[in-house]
Design a protein around this motif. Structure first.
Motif, mmCIF file in Angstrom:
data_model
loop_
_atom_site.group_PDB
_atom_site.id
_atom_site.type_symbol
_atom_site.label_atom_id
_atom_site.label_comp_id
_atom_site.label_asym_id
_atom_site.label_seq_id
_atom_site.Cartn_x
_atom_site.Cartn_y
_atom_site.Cartn_z
ATOM 1 N N GLY A 267 37.118 12.778 10.537
ATOM 2 C CA GLY A 267 38.544 12.600 10.319
ATOM 3 C C GLY A 267 39.225 11.842 11.434
ATOM 4 N N ARG A 268 38.726 11.969 12.661
ATOM 5 C CA ARG A 268 39.395 11.339 13.805
ATOM 6 C C ARG A 268 39.281 9.819 13.774
ATOM 7 N NH1 ARG A 268 37.282 16.421 17.227
ATOM 8 N NH2 ARG A 268 39.172 17.663 16.951
ATOM 9 N N ILE A 269 38.109 9.299 13.485
ATOM 10 C CA ILE A 269 37.995 7.840 13.428
ATOM 11 C C ILE A 269 38.730 7.301 12.205
ATOM 12 C CG2 ILE A 269 35.713 7.895 12.285
ATOM 13 C CD1 ILE A 269 35.083 5.275 13.770
ATOM 14 N N GLU A 359 33.701 8.771 21.138
ATOM 15 C CA GLU A 359 34.461 7.591 20.733
ATOM 16 C C GLU A 359 35.490 7.927 19.659
ATOM 17 O OE1 GLU A 359 30.704 6.035 22.606
ATOM 18 O OE2 GLU A 359 31.269 7.759 21.395
ATOM 19 N N CYS A 360 35.132 8.850 18.746
ATOM 20 C CA CYS A 360 36.082 9.259 17.696
ATOM 21 C C CYS A 360 37.322 9.901 18.314
ATOM 22 C CB CYS A 360 35.415 10.228 16.718
ATOM 23 S SG CYS A 360 34.149 9.463 15.671
ATOM 24 N N SER A 361 37.132 10.746 19.324
ATOM 25 C CA SER A 361 38.267 11.373 20.001
ATOM 26 C C SER A 361 39.087 10.334 20.769
ATOM 27 C CB SER A 361 37.793 12.471 20.955
ATOM 28 O OG SER A 361 37.464 13.642 20.239
ATOM 29 N N VAL A 362 38.408 9.424 21.441
ATOM 30 C CA VAL A 362 39.095 8.350 22.174
ATOM 31 C C VAL A 362 39.990 7.546 21.236
ATOM 32 C CG1 VAL A 362 38.675 6.093 23.262
ATOM 33 C CG2 VAL A 362 37.457 8.125 24.075
ATOM 34 N N LEU A 363 39.436 7.172 20.102
ATOM 35 C CA LEU A 363 40.184 6.358 19.130
ATOM 36 C C LEU A 363 41.376 7.109 18.566
ATOM 37 C CD1 LEU A 363 37.161 4.811 17.259
ATOM 38 C CD2 LEU A 363 38.880 3.525 18.530
ATOM 39 N N LYS A 364 41.154 8.380 18.235
ATOM 40 C CA LYS A 364 42.232 9.184 17.660
ATOM 41 C C LYS A 364 43.436 9.184 18.591
ATOM 42 C CE LYS A 364 44.582 12.964 16.304
ATOM 43 N NZ LYS A 364 45.736 13.604 16.953
ATOM 44 N N VAL A 365 43.190 9.378 19.886
ATOM 45 C CA VAL A 365 44.277 9.421 20.865
ATOM 46 C C VAL A 365 44.923 8.051 21.021
ATOM 47 C CG1 VAL A 365 44.839 9.782 23.302
ATOM 48 C CG2 VAL A 365 43.247 11.332 22.146
ATOM 49 N N ASN A 410 46.379 15.386 20.422
ATOM 50 C CA ASN A 410 45.857 14.399 21.372
ATOM 51 C C ASN A 410 45.461 15.036 22.699
ATOM 52 O OD1 ASN A 410 46.294 12.578 19.364
ATOM 53 N ND2 ASN A 410 47.577 11.197 20.571
ATOM 54 N N GLU A 411 46.132 16.123 23.056
ATOM 55 C CA GLU A 411 45.750 16.830 24.280
ATOM 56 C C GLU A 411 44.357 17.429 24.129
ATOM 57 O OE1 GLU A 411 49.804 15.920 24.163
ATOM 58 O OE2 GLU A 411 48.711 17.153 22.716
ATOM 59 N N ILE A 502 39.539 6.451 28.118
ATOM 60 C CA ILE A 502 40.142 5.819 26.935
ATOM 61 C C ILE A 502 40.456 4.356 27.203
ATOM 62 C CG2 ILE A 502 42.251 5.776 25.526
ATOM 63 C CD1 ILE A 502 42.231 8.913 25.809
ATOM 64 N N GLU A 503 41.090 4.080 28.342
ATOM 65 C CA GLU A 503 41.474 2.696 28.637
ATOM 66 C C GLU A 503 40.250 1.795 28.792
ATOM 67 O OE1 GLU A 503 44.359 1.379 28.403
ATOM 68 O OE2 GLU A 503 45.389 3.262 28.054
#
Length: 599
Positions: A267-269, A359-365, A410-411, A502-503
């Motif tokens: 779901g995150r990506i 990566e899915c979490s990174v993208l979601k944020v 996002n946290e 993330i950056e």
């Protein structure tokens, strides 16, 4: 293939080659046809009816979902054996992307149904369960919902109080409890429900049919009145001695938490993808208005303050596309590799996505926050009109706000991204220790003061990316050494480290996509994309310098602190700083001339 694709999280310790990533420019003819079909559906059926979504026309959302089912859009990710199109993971992401541009209400209904409503059965169901339910969900004959959240169980999903008790005859489970914030509840035919059996440590998943004419103890609350996604049906669901056949248990007893977490990874990506076309349309509408709006006898698009906003909005959109499709391609390659090695479709897809959960979490944020900023700047460009319901900006802003909350706040996702990376390192899947020790030795050594010769495209940018990765390893590695297993209790430090991570991923994805594009089309042809990649990296460096300092001074003192801050300055230093204002002018000039997002 195994040699060319990285493992999840390895980007932080490995130099990635541009030719090995997937980009939107790599869409196949089949994927382009799907994209065009979805865009045509959105432009014909959804965009002209935005007002109906804003007026909470839930019936219209359901009607639009049925049309999407008839066109096959609900079945892209479903295997052909269960009535689906059986397209690859990147095509699934592409569909989520382009179908989400008109309305957050429809996007949420679509995502809840195709993702967390259908995929748990596709990936965890028995053959009988899949044959019985998935074809109906794939066609849009039935719609699905996902009942996980409870009043006392949000981010702590495994703490739910809903109970499942085996009946005396052993044929059913009797479910009692309350769920809230359930998308599609008002028109669903099937619910994925999580409940606890006796005093099990983990919850269990169940497939629960719902018929409004025979409720079986299921009661729906009134539609929630929400800030955004107003025509997305969102209700509480109450279970009172609801009987569920024992054969409708999903996976095994106590497997529910695992199902929930893996469903959220997917779901995150998809949520990141679902923000992209909204961003494109926000940029385009803002540019159209800026070209038409005359102030002081000139279009406001000629003002530097507006051009800066347009350039930044286009850049964040381009970066979001680059990173999302890079990850989608990596996941698809990992799934293919597992299938070739004899894994079942279920196992290949689950493990493929799980591999890239970081990566899915990174993208979601990143993408959800960029979408919110983009919508906010869109309102600002429209000025007073942007605050009015007569323009699309205020609804885009309201709809964007939920994306930072659902699929894990996002946290939570920031904390997860660093936590999962450290766990991968402990399992030996990503070597963080070796590179982190090397960075420590480099800090103790004498700096190299020679000025490198950067002749090739992105040579300096890639050198900076390598240094930014060292900055992350320095901060994260020292933090792990200091706190050990107690690191997770230092959430503010982890949040700072996550922002660095993330950056790096977003900046690297943007540079690699543009490098690949420049190789195929020539540098002059893609000068605006080059400017966006350079602008994004500059902003990333500034963020990493700030977050790195924040992290270092939180746990280091004295000589150690001075040495690490000196290292951070070294790792976030350009040899040749780009002219940021000039970069923005290059980007804005192109977007304004094309009267919309054009990349």
């Amino acid at each position: 293939m195994e040699n060319n694709i990285t493992r999840g999280g390895q980007f932080i310790v490995k130099e990635i080659q541009a030719e090995n990533i997937f980009t939107p420019e790599d869409f196949t003819e089949e994927q382009k046809m799907m994209r065009d079909s979805v865009q045509e559906f959105v432009d014909r059926e959804l965009w002209p009816n935005k007002e109906r979504f804003e007026k909470k026309d839930y019936a219209f959302t359901e009607e639009s979902m049925k049309k999407a089912g008839e066109l096959g859009f609900l079945s892209v990710a479903v295997p052909e054996s269960y009535g689906g199109l059986g397209m690859g993971f990147a095509s699934t992401v592409l569909t989520c992307d382009y179908i989400s541009g008109a309305s957050g209400s429809f996007s949420t209904a679509f995502g809840a149904h195709t993702g967390i409503g259908t995929m748990p059965i596709t990936l965890y169901g028995t053959e009988e369960q899949k044959q019985k339910y998935v074809p109906k969900l794939a066609s849009g004959e039935w719609f699905g919902s996902y009942c996980l959240t409870e009043p006392g169980a949000g981010s702590d999903a495994n703490s739910g109080k809903t109970k499942a008790e085996l009946t005396e005859d052993g044929k059913h489970y009797k479910i009692n409890g309350q769920k809230m914030w359930i998308s599609n509840a008002g028109f669903c035919h099937l619910m994925i429900v999580f409940a606890r059996i006796e005093d099990d440590k983990n919850i269990t998943g169940f497939i629960v049919e719902y018929d409004p004419n025979n409720t079986n103890g299921i009661t729906l609350g009134e539609e929630e009145h929400k800030l955004g996604i107003r025509a997305s049906s969102t209700r509480q669901v109450f279970f009172n001695d609801t009987l569920v056949p024992v054969e409708n248990m999903l996976a095994g007893r106590g497997e529910g938490f695992k199902i929930a977490m893996n469903a959220l990874n997917i779901g995150r990506i998809k949520l990141a993808a679902a923000c992209l076309d909204s961003q494109r349309r926000i940029v385009s509408k803002a540019v159209e208005y800026a070209n038409e709006r005359i102030q002081f006898k000139t279009p406001i698009a000629n003002f530097g303050a507006i051009r800066k906003k347009i350039a930044d909005m286009a850049t964040s959109t381009y970066a979001g596309e680059s990173a999302t499709y890079r990850a989608a391609g990596d996941i698809e390659n990992r799934i293919k590799m597992r299938l070739e090695n004899g894994n079942s479709h279920q196992e290949a897809e689950l493990k493929g996505v799980e591999e890239f959960a970081i990566e899915c979490s990174v993208l979601k944020v990143a993408v959800s926050e960029d979408a919110q900023i983009c919508a906010d700047e869109g309102i600002q460009i429209f000025g007073g009109m942007g605050f009015s319901e007569d323009t699309p900006m205020e609804s885009a802003w309201r709809d964007a706000r939920i994306t930072r909350i659902y699929e894990g706040t996002n946290e939570i996702n920031r904390l997860l991204s660093v936590g999962m990376l450290i766990k991968k390192a402990m399992k030996g899947h990503v070597d963080l220790l070796g590179p982190a020790m090397a960075v420590g030795e480099e800090l103790m050594g004498i700096p190299d003061f020679t000025t490198p010769d950067y002749d090739e495209l992105f040579a300096e940018e890639k050198a900076i990316l390598a240094k930014l990765k060292k900055a992350f390893l320095m901060v994260a590695g020292s933090a792990v050494q200091k706190y050990g297993t107690e690191l997770e209790e230092n959430q503010q430090l982890l949040l700072a480290a996550a922002d660095i991570l993330i950056e790096i991923y977003m900046a690297e994805s943007t540079i690699l996509r543009t490098e690949k594009l420049a190789h195929s089309k020539g540098k002059e042809t893609v000068k605006e994309q080059i400017a966006m990649a350079q602008l994004y990296l500059y902003n990333a460096v500034e963020t990493i310098a700030q977050k790195g300092k924040e992290g270092i001074i939180s746990f280091a003192e004295g000589d150690e602190q001075r040495m690490m801050l000196m290292g951070l300055r070294r790792f976030t230093k350009y040899e040749n700083y780009p002219n940021v204002i000039e970069l923005r002018e290059i980007i804005a000039s192109k977007v304004i001339a094309e009267n919309g997002y054009c990349f």
